[in-house]
Design a protein around this motif. Structure first.
Motif, PDB file in Angstrom:
ATOM      1  N   LYS A  85       0.857  -1.193   0.000  1.00 28.04           N
ATOM      2  CA  LYS A  85       0.000   0.000   0.000  1.00 28.04           C
ATOM      3  C   LYS A  85       0.882   1.229   0.000  1.00 28.04           C
ATOM      4  O   LYS A  85       1.954   1.244   0.585  1.00 28.04           O
ATOM      5  CB  LYS A  85      -0.900  -0.001   1.229  1.00 28.04           C
ATOM      6  CG  LYS A  85      -1.844  -1.175   1.239  1.00 28.04           C
ATOM      7  CD  LYS A  85      -2.738  -1.176   2.449  1.00 28.04           C
ATOM      8  CE  LYS A  85      -3.523  -2.475   2.438  1.00 28.04           C
ATOM      9  NZ  LYS A  85      -4.892  -2.356   2.710  1.00 28.04           N
ATOM     10  N   GLY A  86       0.404   2.258  -0.669  1.00 27.93           N
ATOM     11  CA  GLY A  86       1.168   3.493  -0.738  1.00 27.93           C
ATOM     12  C   GLY A  86       0.495   4.479  -1.652  1.00 27.93           C
ATOM     13  O   GLY A  86      -0.638   4.283  -2.089  1.00 27.93           O
ATOM     14  N   GLU A  87       1.183   5.563  -1.963  1.00 29.06           N
ATOM     15  CA  GLU A  87       0.689   6.598  -2.871  1.00 29.06           C
ATOM     16  C   GLU A  87      -0.737   7.018  -2.557  1.00 29.06           C
ATOM     17  O   GLU A  87      -1.637   6.892  -3.380  1.00 29.06           O
ATOM     18  CB  GLU A  87       0.823   6.157  -4.330  1.00 29.06           C
ATOM     19  CG  GLU A  87       2.263   6.020  -4.773  1.00 29.06           C
ATOM     20  CD  GLU A  87       2.400   5.820  -6.271  1.00 29.06           C
ATOM     21  OE1 GLU A  87       1.425   5.991  -7.019  1.00 29.06           O
ATOM     22  OE2 GLU A  87       3.514   5.482  -6.690  1.00 29.06           O
ATOM     23  N   GLY A 123      -1.337  -8.753 -11.771  1.00 29.50           N
ATOM     24  CA  GLY A 123      -1.954  -8.402 -10.503  1.00 29.50           C
ATOM     25  C   GLY A 123      -3.064  -7.399 -10.686  1.00 29.50           C
ATOM     26  O   GLY A 123      -3.631  -7.260 -11.768  1.00 29.50           O
ATOM     27  N   THR A 124      -3.359  -6.689  -9.611  1.00 29.02           N
ATOM     28  CA  THR A 124      -4.413  -5.677  -9.635  1.00 29.02           C
ATOM     29  C   THR A 124      -3.924  -4.425  -8.931  1.00 29.02           C
ATOM     30  O   THR A 124      -2.996  -4.474  -8.118  1.00 29.02           O
ATOM     31  CB  THR A 124      -5.698  -6.165  -8.927  1.00 29.02           C
ATOM     32  OG1 THR A 124      -5.395  -6.458  -7.560  1.00 29.02           O
ATOM     33  CG2 THR A 124      -6.284  -7.387  -9.606  1.00 29.02           C
ATOM     34  N   VAL A 125      -4.547  -3.310  -9.252  1.00 28.30           N
ATOM     35  CA  VAL A 125      -4.325  -2.067  -8.517  1.00 28.30           C
ATOM     36  C   VAL A 125      -5.705  -1.558  -8.107  1.00 28.30           C
ATOM     37  O   VAL A 125      -6.636  -1.538  -8.914  1.00 28.30           O
ATOM     38  CB  VAL A 125      -3.549  -1.014  -9.341  1.00 28.30           C
ATOM     39  CG1 VAL A 125      -4.281  -0.622 -10.608  1.00 28.30           C
ATOM     40  CG2 VAL A 125      -3.250   0.215  -8.501  1.00 28.30           C
ATOM     41  N   THR A 126      -5.836  -1.220  -6.837  1.00 25.87           N
ATOM     42  CA  THR A 126      -7.106  -0.712  -6.310  1.00 25.87           C
ATOM     43  C   THR A 126      -6.924   0.745  -5.927  1.00 25.87           C
ATOM     44  O   THR A 126      -5.987   1.091  -5.193  1.00 25.87           O
ATOM     45  CB  THR A 126      -7.563  -1.532  -5.086  1.00 25.87           C
ATOM     46  OG1 THR A 126      -7.678  -2.899  -5.474  1.00 25.87           O
ATOM     47  CG2 THR A 126      -8.908  -1.042  -4.575  1.00 25.87           C
ATOM     48  N   ASN A 127      -7.808   1.588  -6.445  1.00 23.30           N
ATOM     49  CA  ASN A 127      -7.733   3.024  -6.202  1.00 23.30           C
ATOM     50  C   ASN A 127      -8.590   3.389  -4.992  1.00 23.30           C
ATOM     51  O   ASN A 127      -9.807   3.493  -5.096  1.00 23.30           O
ATOM     52  CB  ASN A 127      -8.209   3.786  -7.446  1.00 23.30           C
ATOM     53  CG  ASN A 127      -8.184   5.287  -7.242  1.00 23.30           C
ATOM     54  OD1 ASN A 127      -7.660   5.784  -6.251  1.00 23.30           O
ATOM     55  ND2 ASN A 127      -8.751   6.011  -8.192  1.00 23.30           N
ATOM     56  N   ASN A 128      -7.945   3.580  -3.852  1.00 18.83           N
ATOM     57  CA  ASN A 128      -8.640   4.031  -2.645  1.00 18.83           C
ATOM     58  C   ASN A 128      -8.384   5.505  -2.374  1.00 18.83           C
ATOM     59  O   ASN A 128      -8.523   5.964  -1.245  1.00 18.83           O
ATOM     60  CB  ASN A 128      -8.184   3.192  -1.437  1.00 18.83           C
ATOM     61  CG  ASN A 128      -8.573   1.732  -1.597  1.00 18.83           C
ATOM     62  OD1 ASN A 128      -9.691   1.422  -1.986  1.00 18.83           O
ATOM     63  ND2 ASN A 128      -7.641   0.837  -1.325  1.00 18.83           N
ATOM     64  N   THR A 129      -7.980   6.242  -3.417  1.00 18.96           N
ATOM     65  CA  THR A 129      -7.726   7.674  -3.265  1.00 18.96           C
ATOM     66  C   THR A 129      -9.047   8.426  -3.388  1.00 18.96           C
ATOM     67  O   THR A 129     -10.107   7.830  -3.554  1.00 18.96           O
ATOM     68  CB  THR A 129      -6.741   8.177  -4.334  1.00 18.96           C
ATOM     69  OG1 THR A 129      -7.365   8.104  -5.611  1.00 18.96           O
ATOM     70  CG2 THR A 129      -5.463   7.349  -4.346  1.00 18.96           C
ATOM     71  N   ASP A 130      -8.947   9.751  -3.348  1.00 20.40           N
ATOM     72  CA  ASP A 130     -10.148  10.590  -3.418  1.00 20.40           C
ATOM     73  C   ASP A 130     -10.522  10.989  -4.834  1.00 20.40           C
ATOM     74  O   ASP A 130     -11.434  11.795  -5.029  1.00 20.40           O
ATOM     75  CB  ASP A 130      -9.933  11.862  -2.578  1.00 20.40           C
ATOM     76  CG  ASP A 130      -9.740  11.542  -1.110  1.00 20.40           C
ATOM     77  OD1 ASP A 130     -10.280  10.519  -0.661  1.00 20.40           O
ATOM     78  OD2 ASP A 130      -9.045  12.319  -0.423  1.00 20.40           O
ATOM     79  N   VAL A 182       7.444  -0.364  -8.653  1.00 20.71           N
ATOM     80  CA  VAL A 182       6.882   0.576  -9.618  1.00 20.71           C
ATOM     81  C   VAL A 182       6.544   1.881  -8.907  1.00 20.71           C
ATOM     82  O   VAL A 182       6.049   1.877  -7.775  1.00 20.71           O
ATOM     83  CB  VAL A 182       5.630   0.008 -10.335  1.00 20.71           C
ATOM     84  CG1 VAL A 182       4.485  -0.230  -9.367  1.00 20.71           C
ATOM     85  CG2 VAL A 182       5.199   0.902 -11.489  1.00 20.71           C
ATOM     86  N   GLY A 183       6.856   2.998  -9.563  1.00 19.51           N
ATOM     87  CA  GLY A 183       6.562   4.313  -8.996  1.00 19.51           C
ATOM     88  C   GLY A 183       7.162   4.463  -7.609  1.00 19.51           C
ATOM     89  O   GLY A 183       8.262   4.012  -7.329  1.00 19.51           O
ATOM     90  N   SER A 184       6.406   5.105  -6.718  1.00 23.91           N
ATOM     91  CA  SER A 184       6.875   5.267  -5.337  1.00 23.91           C
ATOM     92  C   SER A 184       6.249   4.245  -4.403  1.00 23.91           C
ATOM     93  O   SER A 184       6.303   4.389  -3.185  1.00 23.91           O
ATOM     94  CB  SER A 184       6.568   6.684  -4.845  1.00 23.91           C
ATOM     95  OG  SER A 184       5.175   6.910  -4.873  1.00 23.91           O
ATOM     96  N   MET A 185       5.676   3.180  -4.987  1.00 25.83           N
ATOM     97  CA  MET A 185       5.128   2.102  -4.162  1.00 25.83           C
ATOM     98  C   MET A 185       6.272   1.342  -3.505  1.00 25.83           C
ATOM     99  O   MET A 185       7.353   1.216  -4.082  1.00 25.83           O
ATOM    100  CB  MET A 185       4.301   1.134  -5.025  1.00 25.83           C
ATOM    101  CG  MET A 185       3.084   1.742  -5.692  1.00 25.83           C
ATOM    102  SD  MET A 185       1.809   2.255  -4.542  1.00 25.83           S
ATOM    103  CE  MET A 185       1.081   0.684  -4.076  1.00 25.83           C
ATOM    104  N   PRO A 186       6.045   0.801  -2.306  1.00 28.14           N
ATOM    105  CA  PRO A 186       7.086  -0.022  -1.686  1.00 28.14           C
ATOM    106  C   PRO A 186       7.350  -1.262  -2.539  1.00 28.14           C
ATOM    107  O   PRO A 186       6.470  -1.720  -3.262  1.00 28.14           O
ATOM    108  CB  PRO A 186       6.464  -0.433  -0.338  1.00 28.14           C
ATOM    109  CG  PRO A 186       5.303   0.464  -0.129  1.00 28.14           C
ATOM    110  CD  PRO A 186       4.856   0.926  -1.476  1.00 28.14           C
TER     111      PRO A 186
END
Length: 197
Positions: free
Chosen positions: A72-74, A96-103, A184-188
């Motif tokens: 989890k991150g970003e 895999g998957t990416v889940t957007n829990n942002t606003d 990838v990106g700034s993800m851990p």
């Protein structure tokens, strides 16, 4: 009269032969319905078919695949790795998957990488890498002859609260390397095990 009967017989025989040929062709082309595949015929671009919608496929629940790693991150993004398979062609496919829990809608702009050539991939996972800590090597994502990554592009982004599937292909580390970190990106970093495809 005999000539007409012979001609009708030949026409019927010709029609039957054409029909049989078409049936054989349809049967031969339609294979794969039994869930088997020819692993020797796989190529680095095969998984691209899974993302023919450009990464738009979104759902509220991720697939029932086994989870190899989850980070989890970003600002509320969750990255899940469900598969990392070594293929006979000398590459590794990570999915895999990416889940957007942002606003807001997530665009994946900083996941495409810093290289100028990768900018043509738009919002994608083109900046991902596999890190072999044991061999001290970093493997960058594979590209086609046009410089486009062999990976998912998140065309239109990922809506708030939605989950999108992704894939990325890399050169395969040596056969004795089974543990790598997906970054990838700034993800851990996500520590994953590579399985044999």
């Amino acid at each position: 009269m005999d000539f007409r009967h012979t001609r009708k017989g030949r026409t019927a025989l010709r029609a039957a032969a054409i029909t049989a040929g078409l049936l054989l062709m349809v049967t031969g082309c339609g294979g794969g319905g039994d869930g088997t595949s020819d692993k020797g015929a796989s190529s680095p671009s095969t998984p691209a078919k899974r993302s023919s919608d450009g990464g738009k496929a979104q759902s509220q629940t991720p697939g029932a695949d086994a989870v190899l790693a989850e980070v989890k991150g970003e600002n509320g993004l969750t990255l899940t790795v469900t598969s990392a398979k070594r293929d006979q062609g000398g590459f590794v496919t990570v999915e895999g998957t990416v889940t957007n829990n942002t606003d807001d809608v997530w665009i994946a702009a900083n996941w495409r990488g810093d290289e100028r050539e990768l900018s043509k991939n738009g919002a994608s996972i083109a900046g991902a890498s596999l890190i072999d800590q044991k061999g001290k090597k970093k493997y960058l994502i594979l590209r086609d002859t046009s410089g486009r990554c062999l990976c998912t592009q998140f065309t239109g982004g990922v809506s708030q609260g939605a989950t999108a599937q992704w894939f990325a292909q890399f050169p395969a580390p040596p056969a004795d390397t089974t543990a790598v970190d997906f970054q990838v990106g700034s993800m851990p970093p996500a520590s994953i095990e590579i399985s044999e495809g």
